[in-house]
Design a protein around this motif. Structure first.
Motif, short mmCIF file in Angstrom:
data_model
loop_
_atom_site.label_atom_id
_atom_site.label_comp_id
_atom_site.label_asym_id
_atom_site.label_seq_id
_atom_site.Cartn_x
_atom_site.Cartn_y
_atom_site.Cartn_z
N CYS A 1 0.83 -1.20 0.00
CA CYS A 1 0.00 0.00 0.00
C CYS A 1 0.87 1.26 0.00
O CYS A 1 1.76 1.42 0.84
CB CYS A 1 -0.91 -0.01 1.22
N GLU A 2 0.65 2.12 -0.99
CA GLU A 2 1.35 3.39 -1.15
C GLU A 2 2.85 3.23 -1.38
O GLU A 2 3.62 4.19 -1.20
CB GLU A 2 1.09 4.30 0.07
N ALA A 3 3.29 2.05 -1.77
CA ALA A 3 4.71 1.84 -2.07
C ALA A 3 5.06 2.41 -3.44
O ALA A 3 4.21 2.51 -4.33
CB ALA A 3 5.05 0.36 -2.01
N ASP A 4 6.32 2.78 -3.60
CA ASP A 4 6.82 3.32 -4.86
C ASP A 4 7.64 2.25 -5.57
O ASP A 4 8.76 1.93 -5.16
CB ASP A 4 7.68 4.55 -4.60
N LEU A 5 7.07 1.65 -6.62
CA LEU A 5 7.73 0.57 -7.36
C LEU A 5 8.00 0.98 -8.81
O LEU A 5 8.05 0.13 -9.70
CB LEU A 5 6.88 -0.71 -7.32
N ARG A 6 8.21 2.22 -9.04
CA ARG A 6 8.47 2.69 -10.40
C ARG A 6 9.70 2.00 -10.99
O ARG A 6 10.74 1.87 -10.33
CB ARG A 6 8.66 4.20 -10.41
N GLU A 7 9.52 1.53 -12.22
CA GLU A 7 10.61 0.89 -12.98
C GLU A 7 11.16 -0.37 -12.30
O GLU A 7 12.26 -0.82 -12.60
CB GLU A 7 11.75 1.88 -13.23
N SER A 8 10.41 -0.93 -11.39
CA SER A 8 10.87 -2.17 -10.73
C SER A 8 10.60 -3.37 -11.63
O SER A 8 9.77 -3.33 -12.54
CB SER A 8 10.15 -2.36 -9.40
N ASN A 9 11.33 -4.45 -11.37
CA ASN A 9 11.19 -5.68 -12.14
C ASN A 9 10.42 -6.70 -11.33
O ASN A 9 10.93 -7.28 -10.37
CB ASN A 9 12.56 -6.23 -12.53
N LEU A 10 9.15 -6.91 -11.68
CA LEU A 10 8.30 -7.89 -11.00
C LEU A 10 7.84 -8.97 -11.98
O LEU A 10 6.81 -9.60 -11.79
CB LEU A 10 7.08 -7.18 -10.41
N SER A 11 8.62 -9.20 -13.01
CA SER A 11 8.25 -10.20 -14.00
C SER A 11 8.15 -11.58 -13.35
O SER A 11 9.01 -11.98 -12.57
CB SER A 11 9.28 -10.23 -15.14
N ARG A 12 7.05 -12.26 -13.61
CA ARG A 12 6.77 -13.60 -13.10
C ARG A 12 6.72 -13.65 -11.57
O ARG A 12 6.82 -14.71 -10.97
CB ARG A 12 7.78 -14.62 -13.64
N ALA A 13 6.55 -12.51 -10.92
CA ALA A 13 6.41 -12.49 -9.46
C ALA A 13 4.99 -12.93 -9.08
O ALA A 13 4.04 -12.74 -9.84
CB ALA A 13 6.68 -11.09 -8.92
N ASN A 14 4.88 -13.52 -7.90
CA ASN A 14 3.57 -13.95 -7.41
C ASN A 14 3.08 -12.97 -6.35
O ASN A 14 3.56 -12.94 -5.23
CB ASN A 14 3.68 -15.36 -6.79
N LEU A 15 2.11 -12.14 -6.75
CA LEU A 15 1.56 -11.11 -5.86
C LEU A 15 0.13 -11.46 -5.44
O LEU A 15 -0.62 -10.58 -4.98
CB LEU A 15 1.58 -9.76 -6.56
#
Length: 431
Positions: free
Chosen positions: A162-176
């Motif tokens: 919540c309200e985190a800053d993940l700009r330009e992060s790599n979450l490819s194939r991550a399980n959210l």
């Protein structure tokens, strides 16, 4: 192994240690394998130290400097590490379970091989950090900075962004799956092939994010969820790459937004331990009255895997879905708690009633057994009178109950039997 001279310096206190470090900048402290559980080392300088297999379980390490230290299999479970500095550090193999890293500095840190179940990373800085999470961790990243962080293939189920800053992060194939992404910023993030099933993405920013191949099963978005310039060729509506949209080829311009227009008009309520329908009715009616102009309506009820129940509620497209969702959950939890307390009281009353009934049953059983004994005795008396009319007094009738009285075979009173006694052999009238 630990250098005992260094350990002796540490025992002099944090201020003494920090002065010693400042006066001996070329010395690399070795505190490996030392038991420091529960110790207070606030503001300590352990920069570059060898802390391999050191046990900091439950320690107070606020504002400590751990930059470039050796953390091989170091234990930080349940430790307080607020505002600590781990920048450009490898924490390979460290155990961080349920530790508090609020506002900590992890810029360019490497978490490969770490264990950090339920760790608190709220407001921490993970810019350009590498988080390799192999199993479910349920992490708290509330208001954390994860710009350009590498979370590829990480298992981040049930985590809070919540309200985190993940700009330009790599979450490819991550399980959210089932994570809270509300009001987070995923602008230009790579979410290709990620699992976003049942996530809360209310007012979340996905501008220019890559969503190709992502699973969007039952995710919850609202009109403030931003998809401008999203890069998305296709998505899946069910996990395990099922129900591809479009079924073949790629989305045409604007087609992705149209696909989720209906989603913008629903709220998904997820119940993992069954539903208390009385609590549901109370909370739903309460929210409905407070939002009388928004046309709330239960659209569908679905039973998912692992006993999860999904209730989809339709709302007006301009409704504040986040507020409605939070108001419903608060009302439901309140009503559920009250009803549970009432149930506990009724259960105790029932237990008391059952115990009382069991006591009555035991009492009745004794009375029935006594009556059965009387019937048997009466039958024996009648048989004896028939077979031996002159020897009835020889039959043991002491303490027998007949016609409401006690009979002693040696001193029988006629008024105890409730009738007259006649002996045909004496030819006497006992009047």
């Amino acid at each position: 192994m630990v250098d005992h001279k260094h350990l002796a310096v540490l025992k002099q206190g944090v201020n003494y240690w920090n002065d010693w470090r400042q006066n001996n900048p070329d010395v690399i402290p070795d505190l490996s394998k030392v038991d420091l559980k529960g110790i207070d080392l606030k503001r300590i300088n352990l920069r570059g130290a060898n802390l391999s297999k050191t046990d900091f379980t439950g320690a107070y390490l606020r504002d400590a400097d751990f930059r470039r230290a050796n953390f091989y299999e170091t234990l930080f479970d349940n430790a307080n590490l607020n505002r600590t500095n781990f920048s450009v550090t490898k924490l390979s193999g460290a155990s961080l379970n349920e530790a508090n890293f609020m506002e900590a500095n992890f810029i360019e840190a490497d978490f490969s091989g770490c264990q950090f179940y339920k760790a608190n990373f709220s407001k921490a800085n993970f810019s350009k950090a590498k988080l390799k999470v192999d199993k479910i961790a349920k992490l708290n990243f509330t208001q954390a900075i994860l710009i350009e962080a590498n979370l590829s293939e990480a298992d981040l189920r049930e985590s809070n962004f919540c309200e985190a800053d993940l700009r330009e992060s790599n979450l490819s194939r991550a399980n959210l799956e089932e994570s809270n992404l509300s009001r987070a910023d995923f602008s230009q993030a790579d979410l290709s092939g990620s699992n976003l099933a049942r996530t809360q993405a209310l007012s979340t920013q996905f501008q220019q994010a890559i969503l190709t191949g992502a699973c969007l099963e039952d995710w919850n978005i609202n009109s403030d969820t931003e998809f401008s310039n999203v890069i998305c060729d296709y998505i899946y509506l069910r996990r395990n790459r099922r129900e591809r949209r479009p079924s073949s080829g790629n989305f045409a311009t604007g087609e992705f937004t149209l696909l989720f227009q209906k989603t913008l008009e629903t709220i998904d309520l997820i119940f993992r331990d069954g539903i208390n329908w009385d609590a549901f009715a109370y909370s739903f009616n309460r929210v409905e009255i407070a939002n009388i102009n928004l046309q709330l309506d239960v659209q569908s009820i679905e039973k998912k895997k692992n006993e999860i129940i999904l209730v989809r509620v339709s709302v007006a497209s301009d409704a504040d879905k986040a507020k409605i969702y939070n108001d419903f959950i608060q009302g439901y939890e309140f009503a559920h708690k009250i009803l549970e307390e009432q149930y506990e009281v009724k259960l105790k009353e029932k237990d008391i009633l059952v115990a009382d009934r069991e006591g009555q049953i035991v009492k009745y059983e004794k009375q029935i057994n006594r009556l059965l004994d009387i019937v048997v005795q009466q039958g024996s008396v009648q048989k004896a009178l028939v077979e031996h009319p002159r020897k009835v007094s020889n039959y043991d009738l002491r303490n027998s109950l007949i016609a409401g009285g006690i009979i002693d075979a040696e001193t029988v009173q006629s008024n105890q039997i409730g009738g007259s006694i006649q002996n045909p052999d004496t030819q006497e009238n006992p009047s």
